[in-house]
Design a protein around this motif. Sequence first.
Motif, PDB file in Angstrom:
ATOM      1  N   LYS A 172     -23.602 -38.656  20.339  1.00 41.47           N
ATOM      2  CA  LYS A 172     -23.982 -37.362  19.781  1.00 41.47           C
ATOM      3  C   LYS A 172     -23.101 -37.019  18.582  1.00 41.47           C
ATOM      4  CE  LYS A 172     -25.190 -32.729  21.413  1.00 41.47           C
ATOM      5  NZ  LYS A 172     -25.123 -31.782  22.549  1.00 41.47           N
ATOM      6  N   THR A 173     -21.805 -37.348  18.671  1.00 40.17           N
ATOM      7  CA  THR A 173     -20.888 -37.098  17.561  1.00 40.17           C
ATOM      8  C   THR A 173     -21.266 -37.937  16.345  1.00 40.17           C
ATOM      9  OG1 THR A 173     -19.076 -36.623  19.106  1.00 40.17           O
ATOM     10  CG2 THR A 173     -18.462 -37.158  16.836  1.00 40.17           C
ATOM     11  N   ARG A 174     -21.547 -39.215  16.575  1.00 40.11           N
ATOM     12  CA  ARG A 174     -21.926 -40.100  15.468  1.00 40.11           C
ATOM     13  C   ARG A 174     -23.232 -39.640  14.822  1.00 40.11           C
ATOM     14  NH1 ARG A 174     -19.104 -43.133  12.171  1.00 40.11           N
ATOM     15  NH2 ARG A 174     -20.263 -41.813  10.740  1.00 40.11           N
TER      16      ARG A 174
ATOM     17  N   GLU B  10     -22.090 -28.710  16.156  1.00 36.03           N
ATOM     18  CA  GLU B  10     -22.388 -27.352  15.699  1.00 36.03           C
ATOM     19  C   GLU B  10     -21.112 -26.563  15.455  1.00 36.03           C
ATOM     20  OE1 GLU B  10     -24.947 -23.718  17.490  1.00 36.03           O
ATOM     21  OE2 GLU B  10     -25.804 -25.722  17.799  1.00 36.03           O
ATOM     22  N   SER B  11     -20.140 -26.698  16.362  1.00 34.94           N
ATOM     23  CA  SER B  11     -18.862 -25.987  16.194  1.00 34.94           C
ATOM     24  C   SER B  11     -18.101 -26.492  14.969  1.00 34.94           C
ATOM     25  CB  SER B  11     -17.995 -26.154  17.448  1.00 34.94           C
ATOM     26  OG  SER B  11     -18.517 -25.405  18.522  1.00 34.94           O
ATOM     27  N   LEU B  12     -18.179 -27.798  14.708  1.00 33.12           N
ATOM     28  CA  LEU B  12     -17.513 -28.348  13.532  1.00 33.12           C
ATOM     29  C   LEU B  12     -18.125 -27.777  12.254  1.00 33.12           C
ATOM     30  CD1 LEU B  12     -17.154 -32.105  14.575  1.00 33.12           C
ATOM     31  CD2 LEU B  12     -15.378 -30.355  14.550  1.00 33.12           C
ATOM     32  N   SER B  13     -19.443 -27.705  12.203  1.00 27.82           N
ATOM     33  CA  SER B  13     -20.108 -27.160  11.018  1.00 27.82           C
ATOM     34  C   SER B  13     -19.765 -25.689  10.825  1.00 27.82           C
ATOM     35  CB  SER B  13     -21.624 -27.335  11.122  1.00 27.82           C
ATOM     36  OG  SER B  13     -21.985 -28.688  10.930  1.00 27.82           O
ATOM     37  N   ARG B  14     -19.732 -24.932  11.924  1.00 27.89           N
ATOM     38  CA  ARG B  14     -19.375 -23.512  11.826  1.00 27.89           C
ATOM     39  C   ARG B  14     -17.942 -23.348  11.337  1.00 27.89           C
ATOM     40  NH1 ARG B  14     -22.098 -22.710  16.802  1.00 27.89           N
ATOM     41  NH2 ARG B  14     -20.081 -22.738  17.872  1.00 27.89           N
TER      42      ARG B  14
ATOM     43  N   LYS C 137     -20.759 -25.686  -3.072  1.00 33.07           N
ATOM     44  CA  LYS C 137     -20.476 -27.106  -3.247  1.00 33.07           C
ATOM     45  C   LYS C 137     -21.218 -27.960  -2.222  1.00 33.07           C
ATOM     46  CE  LYS C 137     -17.596 -27.325  -6.697  1.00 33.07           C
ATOM     47  NZ  LYS C 137     -17.871 -28.177  -7.851  1.00 33.07           N
ATOM     48  N   ARG C 138     -21.927 -27.308  -1.309  1.00 32.33           N
ATOM     49  CA  ARG C 138     -22.593 -28.078  -0.264  1.00 32.33           C
ATOM     50  C   ARG C 138     -23.854 -28.737  -0.823  1.00 32.33           C
ATOM     51  NH1 ARG C 138     -23.541 -26.188   5.935  1.00 32.33           N
ATOM     52  NH2 ARG C 138     -24.177 -28.205   6.709  1.00 32.33           N
ATOM     53  N   LEU C 139     -24.126 -29.976  -0.432  1.00 26.81           N
ATOM     54  CA  LEU C 139     -25.337 -30.659  -0.863  1.00 26.81           C
ATOM     55  C   LEU C 139     -26.544 -29.994  -0.232  1.00 26.81           C
ATOM     56  CD1 LEU C 139     -24.195 -34.368  -0.522  1.00 26.81           C
ATOM     57  CD2 LEU C 139     -24.247 -32.960  -2.577  1.00 26.81           C
ATOM     58  N   ASN C 140     -27.564 -29.799  -0.987  1.00 22.63           N
ATOM     59  CA  ASN C 140     -28.766 -29.123  -0.509  1.00 22.63           C
ATOM     60  C   ASN C 140     -29.526 -30.036   0.459  1.00 22.63           C
ATOM     61  OD1 ASN C 140     -31.663 -28.307  -0.523  1.00 22.63           O
ATOM     62  ND2 ASN C 140     -30.848 -26.699  -1.848  1.00 22.63           N
ATOM     63  N   SER C 141     -29.614 -29.581   1.711  1.00 18.21           N
ATOM     64  CA  SER C 141     -30.230 -30.439   2.730  1.00 18.21           C
ATOM     65  C   SER C 141     -31.717 -30.643   2.463  1.00 18.21           C
ATOM     66  CB  SER C 141     -30.021 -29.831   4.119  1.00 18.21           C
ATOM     67  OG  SER C 141     -30.578 -28.532   4.184  1.00 18.21           O
TER      68      SER C 141
ATOM     69  N   SER D 295     -27.630 -34.561   8.058  1.00 16.21           N
ATOM     70  CA  SER D 295     -27.456 -33.748   6.851  1.00 16.21           C
ATOM     71  C   SER D 295     -26.748 -32.430   7.111  1.00 16.21           C
ATOM     72  CB  SER D 295     -28.815 -33.477   6.204  1.00 16.21           C
ATOM     73  OG  SER D 295     -29.669 -32.789   7.108  1.00 16.21           O
ATOM     74  N   SER D 296     -26.598 -32.016   8.384  1.00 12.75           N
ATOM     75  CA  SER D 296     -25.880 -30.776   8.683  1.00 12.75           C
ATOM     76  C   SER D 296     -24.380 -31.001   8.852  1.00 12.75           C
ATOM     77  CB  SER D 296     -26.439 -30.139   9.963  1.00 12.75           C
ATOM     78  OG  SER D 296     -26.210 -30.992  11.080  1.00 12.75           O
ATOM     79  N   SER D 297     -23.941 -32.264   8.768  1.00 11.74           N
ATOM     80  CA  SER D 297     -22.534 -32.611   8.953  1.00 11.74           C
ATOM     81  C   SER D 297     -21.656 -32.055   7.830  1.00 11.74           C
ATOM     82  CB  SER D 297     -22.377 -34.132   9.003  1.00 11.74           C
ATOM     83  OG  SER D 297     -21.028 -34.514   8.880  1.00 11.74           O
ATOM     84  N   PHE D 298     -20.415 -31.759   8.175  1.00  9.30           N
ATOM     85  CA  PHE D 298     -19.451 -31.315   7.156  1.00  9.30           C
ATOM     86  C   PHE D 298     -19.220 -32.403   6.108  1.00  9.30           C
ATOM     87  CE2 PHE D 298     -16.939 -33.108  10.661  1.00  9.30           C
ATOM     88  CZ  PHE D 298     -16.161 -34.048   9.996  1.00  9.30           C
ATOM     89  N   LEU D 299     -19.560 -33.639   6.427  1.00  9.73           N
ATOM     90  CA  LEU D 299     -19.368 -34.720   5.464  1.00  9.73           C
ATOM     91  C   LEU D 299     -20.306 -34.608   4.264  1.00  9.73           C
ATOM     92  CD1 LEU D 299     -18.853 -37.841   7.760  1.00  9.73           C
ATOM     93  CD2 LEU D 299     -17.137 -36.424   6.641  1.00  9.73           C
TER      94      LEU D 299
END
Length: 616
Positions: free
Chosen positions: A476-478, A562-566, A576-580, A484-488
Amino acid sequence: MREELKNVDVLICGGGPVGLLTAYCLARYGGISTYVIEQRERSKQTAYGRAAMIAPRTLEMLDQLDLADALGQMGFVVRGQVSYKDGERVASLTAASSNVSNTFFDYLLLCRQRYTEDVVRDGYCKYTGGNVHHGARLVDFAIGNRGTAYPVKSNIETQDGGTISIRSKYIIGADGGRSKARELAGIQFEGEKSNRHWVRIDGIVETNMPEARKGICGIESRSHGSILWACLDHGVTRVGFALPEKLWEEIGANITREDVIREAQKALQPFTLEFKTVDWWTVYSVGQRLASEYRKNDRIFLAGDAAHTHSSGAAQGMNTGLHDAVNLAWKLAGRINGWLTEEALDTYAAERRPVAQQIIEQDKIISVLTGGEIPEQLKGDSAADAHQLLTETFKKNASLNTGLGITYPADNITVVAPTTAVSQKIQPGERTPDVLVQRPGLRVPIRLHSIAKNHGKFTIILFCGNPSCTQASIEKTREYLDGSSSFLFYSANIFQGVTIIAGSNDAGSPDERLGMPCFGNAFYDVDGLAHEGYGIPISKGAVVIARPDGTIGTVCALGDGESLSRYFGRFVTAEKRLNSESQQRGEDEAISGTGELDLEREEGAESDKRVVYETA
């Protein structure tokens, strides 16, 4: 002579340890341009003894900045101390260097300020070629149109009578207790001085005191209160004590080196003391002051003695200033690069000023007890004398003075999420524990702090636990990291990954063990002690976010993307976020195109992902 206008990101006033470390960090964190001015001439720097003690937490920070090794080569390592009263060994008076635990830097390093400055300056010059201008001072500055690239214009006066104009985005005042930057910014320096005066004298000594080169000695003197005896670098010893009030009234500002030596000899009785050389000495009045603001007009910051001053009783002046520098630099670099929000920059003052306030409150007590008196707030609490109360005060504040117990409150970048229950041992706002792991194949332990170096990036530590128990959460983490919702998918270059796998390091590859690619470099927790050190069950795993300064930003369950993204969404700049949606359109176009275009686009997407995070 007037030099041409120069444009830099940050003008740093003060070329001492705090100013230099700030400049070093800014250069290291992505090429932020700086210009450092220092009023003192470099040739006169050797006359200054000043700060000498580097505490364990400061050493951890310097180690993650690749500076601790050079300091360790010349400094004096101290573990434990001895104490004397009337020429006899007694229980430790202060325990200043005792009972340091929960760190591999379980010692104090005594190294005079000039050498600390040399090490940091050398590191800074490797990045910049050397932009430290000695014999130069800030005359005035003005903040112009904030919409311009370099809105702050400063005028600098050089020792030869020339002037320099500097345009910058920010000014950092690290120019000491008489800070010109603070004065020009109109920031109040609140506090007061006392009638107490302290002596510090450094030199090569001869004495019949046992264990004189043990490191630190606490000496209870009938005439001069509690005496500091500290072994410094290059065979030098520092002697410090409170000057008797009557003597100050008699000779005051006319005190000479001979007077200081004579008083040091009296203070050390019944032991003998001779100074073969004297490198430096000073007499200063004890007081405590704190800047009313650490940030003014958005563009002016204060750090180190420009922001807070107090006695050297607990040796916290330089340590606190260096912590200021590390805390401010990564936030400022992130803001200048357009990666972090303005609110992230606001946390500097909110986090660091309360720590200085704590140290000042402690110092008000220590400075009185050191002179052999009992402060009002401690009278009647105990039958103990001043020396015993001093010991109790140091023990009570050990976690503050070692720096290991300094914590920051919840704010935009320090978030206590409901999922913090995954660990009962760590909390956001605390320092990240340093634990041992192993590289694949090598059965030699390596420290987590030495893996997660400070390059101005957040370290995302995946504690994967035992993969046989946590496989679903790992997958799930990977999946989250690749989505595209990842902080990366922020374009901010502020992420580095570490994967820690509980279990044997005997055979196989990390990717095969996980059944998927690791995030960053992988390491093995063969005995489970790394997970245990963070309070993370190997049956569940967890994700720990370490801020660039080594503070825990947040903790969440393994698989909880979800918590990481928040978390990162609170302070990483949204623009600066890439447009999903654009990302999705690109993927759709790739599907409908030719095979050659599909391959080209996939390779490009893979390349983009590599750009936005690095292995630690």
